[in-house]
Write an enzyme that holds these catalytic residues in place. Sequence first.
Site, PDB file in Angstrom:
ATOM      1  N   LEU A  10       0.830  -1.195   0.000  1.00  0.00           N
ATOM      2  CA  LEU A  10       0.000   0.000   0.000  1.00  0.00           C
ATOM      3  C   LEU A  10       0.870   1.253   0.000  1.00  0.00           C
ATOM      4  CD1 LEU A  10      -2.397  -1.290   2.770  1.00  0.00           C
ATOM      5  CD2 LEU A  10      -3.147  -0.745   0.451  1.00  0.00           C
ATOM      6  N   ASP A  11       0.653   2.109  -0.970  1.00  0.00           N
ATOM      7  CA  ASP A  11       1.294   3.418  -0.941  1.00  0.00           C
ATOM      8  C   ASP A  11       0.764   4.185   0.263  1.00  0.00           C
ATOM      9  OD1 ASP A  11       2.691   5.778  -1.953  1.00  0.00           O
ATOM     10  OD2 ASP A  11       0.698   6.500  -2.515  1.00  0.00           O
ATOM     11  N   ALA A  12       1.534   5.141   0.742  1.00  0.00           N
ATOM     12  CA  ALA A  12       1.115   5.901   1.920  1.00  0.00           C
ATOM     13  C   ALA A  12       0.334   7.154   1.548  1.00  0.00           C
ATOM     14  CB  ALA A  12       2.335   6.269   2.776  1.00  0.00           C
TER      15      ALA A  12
END
Length: 228
Positions: A10-12
């Site tokens: 997951l990208d932040a």
Amino acid sequence: MPPRYQWIFLDADNTLFDYDRAEATALEQTFLYFGFAYGNGVRQTYREINRQVWEDFEKGKIDKATLQTTRFQKLLETYANEADAAAFNAHYLGIFAECGCLIDGAAGVCAKLSEHCSLVIATNGISNVQQQRLKNSGLTPYITQVVVSEDTGCQKPDARFFEYAFDLCGIHDKSSVLMVGDSLSSDIKGGVNAGIKTCWYNPNGLEVSEPAADYEIHNLEELYRIIL
């Protein structure tokens, strides 16, 4: 039934974290701290400068230290404000790191997915800043691993970022991994470069075709139908 993907990268920023809100808060407070007027146009100017500087960083044209000082040096020059760019950057990051505000629904999605999958935050950024934001967000119990570009020595979309993450997590089967993120140039291209499936988080319904993601969602809850 087992999940379709065991590992969810997951990208932040702008995928889990409300980057826009954190940026606006940190920028305004930093301007006020240094005694500068903060008008409506400041943030837009900063975003344009920051976007270009980050693009240069992602392409390997500049290093992280140069990125951090250059963006504020250019911003300060634009408004004829005299201040040390490094000090300005340090104050900005200190405030930004405390902003663990999330996108609506992010906490619930992470909580549910973590019951079935291993969640990995895969982000370009500054390690101590991202770690502090994660701590303040309340997501820590759901996250198996955090991979930050500063620690890997390279950044998305470089495939080496993902290889580092695979080694760190002990992942041997790439088909078990899904990369989820809002950036086509960083998250989706990075996933393609690494040979894993990708999911583009596109809450604003943008019409962009390249690079093509395997999935596209407009809210995070749509991940359930893809993964579970």
